[in-house]
Design an enzyme around this catalytic site. Structure first.
Site, PDB file in Angstrom:
ATOM      1  N   CYS A   5       0.826  -1.207   0.000  1.00 55.32           N
ATOM      2  CA  CYS A   5       0.000   0.000   0.000  1.00 55.32           C
ATOM      3  C   CYS A   5       0.855   1.251   0.000  1.00 55.32           C
ATOM      4  CB  CYS A   5      -0.861   0.054   1.262  1.00 55.32           C
ATOM      5  SG  CYS A   5      -1.922  -1.365   1.465  1.00 55.32           S
ATOM      6  N   GLY A  37      -0.161   0.499  -5.141  1.00 54.58           N
ATOM      7  CA  GLY A  37      -1.432  -0.216  -5.010  1.00 54.58           C
ATOM      8  C   GLY A  37      -2.412   0.236  -6.057  1.00 54.58           C
ATOM      9  N   GLY A 112       1.561  -2.059   5.488  1.00 49.39           N
ATOM     10  CA  GLY A 112       2.351  -3.047   6.211  1.00 49.39           C
ATOM     11  C   GLY A 112       1.543  -4.275   6.529  1.00 49.39           C
TER      12      GLY A 112
END
Ligand code: AMP
Length: 476
Positions: A5, A37, A112
């Site tokens: 992300c 992303g 993460g």
């Protein structure tokens, strides 16, 4: 669930927010972070007393319209771009995640992967908390709200961080305050910048460049930053001895024009190419990149070897998100849709083909077949990463161990599988040298199967400290 992300947070001074609303600054930043992303994206802004969001599946230009964005009037907000494995491709998982609680609102953008996400979720569910998504971010939201009912935001973030294990770079809006937080090992990148009329926090410095701003610095591992009208307040929550920056950001994931933890990714990739040329020289007519990910390393290889750089492959710039109908017949079309050969440059040539990495090996095989079909006499694959032999649990969507070609096969068998005349991977030492960060400050888990955090079933090479031990070390 594996996440890749990009996150962003923006605070504009009140006087500037009218002309440059936070929503627009976030939108441009997300454009710059699109490579992190492509599945979904969202922007959440504090508009007066309310919080408003625009979210959707798809690319940044597909999700936001100018009119909608301009309705999000406000000076502070967070944004997100998300890619996850297809099974979890749902709008509910689209971030920023917004939560209303007794005394206010929280919006979280997370990059993460927590390794204890499931345990924390079990614990929260057993307390009666209900989840609507299957992402780690909701775990963070529940923990945060629990703390916010008792403590101020800074104390609360610290308490939450002490519970989380794994990787997280966060942009957080708590009521009308903006925070950035990076896990104690600094796996995923996060940096702060100054822009005309305000401040920005983002996964990569290219977002700050896009806003014509100045990169101030990286958020340090274990640091929480509050972005205020007058600048940045820093709170160093944890002081791990060593960081564990993700090497894959440098190898493939980040944009080459980003500066991450003090290193310009472009220069790292150029040095990767140089190291590759030193480690795996071969006689050839041309050095040719697999676009776009192999271009910078191919330049480095050319500089070191003196062999001509020539493009043998061209990528379709407008490929975006294309659906491919499965099946052998469409496979060739699918590959050619993305990439085509420049036959004249390849015909009767001995080609050194440079790519950033081999994961499953399918891409390399198809590309080498195309290069041969275009008339190349020899194809020597040179890879700007060591062999990927183990999965990533910390935020890169790699593959399972069973799918990783180098986890099952030695180099000569991988060479045969991808049908190259020769194959050379960069060594781990070569990679560390090229990155220019001390080996002890990097996460090399996917390359040497030694992870810096405890992961069930895997080897961990660092002592895990409890919060008490952390604090003892901090004080000493
Ligand atoms: P393959 O070996 O067929 O799995 O594909 C490897 C290629 O995919 C590499 O050359 C990269 O350019 C790209 N790649 C590597 N890692 C990722 C990732 N985590 N997500 C998307 N693409 C990737």
């Amino acid at each position: 669930m594996k996440e890749e992300c990009g996150v962003v947070g923006v605070l504009m001074h009140d006087a500037d927010a009218q002309a440059k609303p936070a929503s627009l600054q976030i939108y441009y930043s997300l454009y710059a972070l699109q490579h992190r992303g492509q599945e979904s994206t969202g922007i959440t802004v504090k508009c007066g007393e309310t919080i408003k969001s625009i979210k959707g599946m798809g690319l940044v230009p597909e999700v936001y319209s100018k009119d909608d964005l301009l309705k999000l009037k406000g000076n502070i907000g967070v944004g997100h771009v998300r890619y996850s494995t297809t099974g979890d491709s749902k709008i509910e998982n689209c971030q920023p995640l917004m939560v209303k609680y007794k005394s206010g609102n929280v919006a979280i953008a997370h990059n993460g992967n927590l390794v204890n996400g499931h345990d924390l979720r079990d614990e929260l569910e057993s307390e009666g908390r209900i989840f609507i998504t299957n992402s780690d971010t909701e775990v963070i939201a529940h923990l945060l709200v629990k703390e916010l009912l008792k403590h101020d935001p800074i104390e609360s973030i610290k308490a939450v961080m002490s519970r989380l294990k794994g990787s997280y770079s966060l942009a957080l809006m708590i009521d009308d305050r903006l925070f950035a937080a990076r896990d104690p090992l600094g796996f995923k990148p996060l940096c702060i910048g100054e822009i005309s009329g305000g401040y920005v926090v983002a996964s990569e410095s290219v977002a700050i460049d896009t806003l014509n701003g100045e990169l101030v610095r990286d958020v340090k591992p274990g640091e929480v930053i509050e972005i205020t009208d007058s600048g940045f307040e820093s709170y160093q929550m944890f002081n791990e001895k060593n960081a564990a920056h993700c090497v894959f950001e440098y190898i493939y994931f980040a944009r080459p024009d980003s500066i991450i933890d003090g290193q310009l990714v472009y220069k790292v990739r150029e040095r990767i190419g140089r190291e590759l040329a030193k480690e795996h020289p071969v006689e050839a007519d041309i050095v040719s990149p697999v676009p776009d990910s192999g271009i910078t390393s191919a330049i480095g290889y050319t500089e070191e070897s003196g062999i001509n750089y020539q493009e043998g492959l061209m990528k379709n710039r407008y490929i975006g998100r294309t659906f491919i109908i499965p099946g052998q017949a469409m496979r060739e079309t699918a590959v050619r849709l993305k990439m085509n050969t420049i036959s004249e440059n390849l015909k009767d040539k001995k080609v050194i083909l440079i790519d950033d990495s081999i994961v499953r090996g399918t891409t390399s095989k198809r590309i080498i077949e195309m290069v041969r079909k275009a008339g190349a006499k020899e194809v020597h694959a040179r890879i700007g990463s060591p062999a990927i032999i183990a999965p990533c649990y910390l935020g890169i969507d790699m593959a399972t161990r069973e799918e990783l070609i180098a986890a099952k096969k030695p180099v000569d068998k991988v060479r045969d599988a991808i049908t190259a005349d020769s194959l050379g991977y960069l060594s781990i030492d070569g990679l560390v040298k090229a990155i220019g960060i001390d080996r002890g400050e990097l996460c090399l888990g996917c390359l040497n199967e030694l992870y810096p955090v405890e992961i069930p079933g895997e080897k961990c090479h660092r002592k895990q400290l409890s919060l008490d031990e952390f604090e003892e070390e901090d004080q000493s």
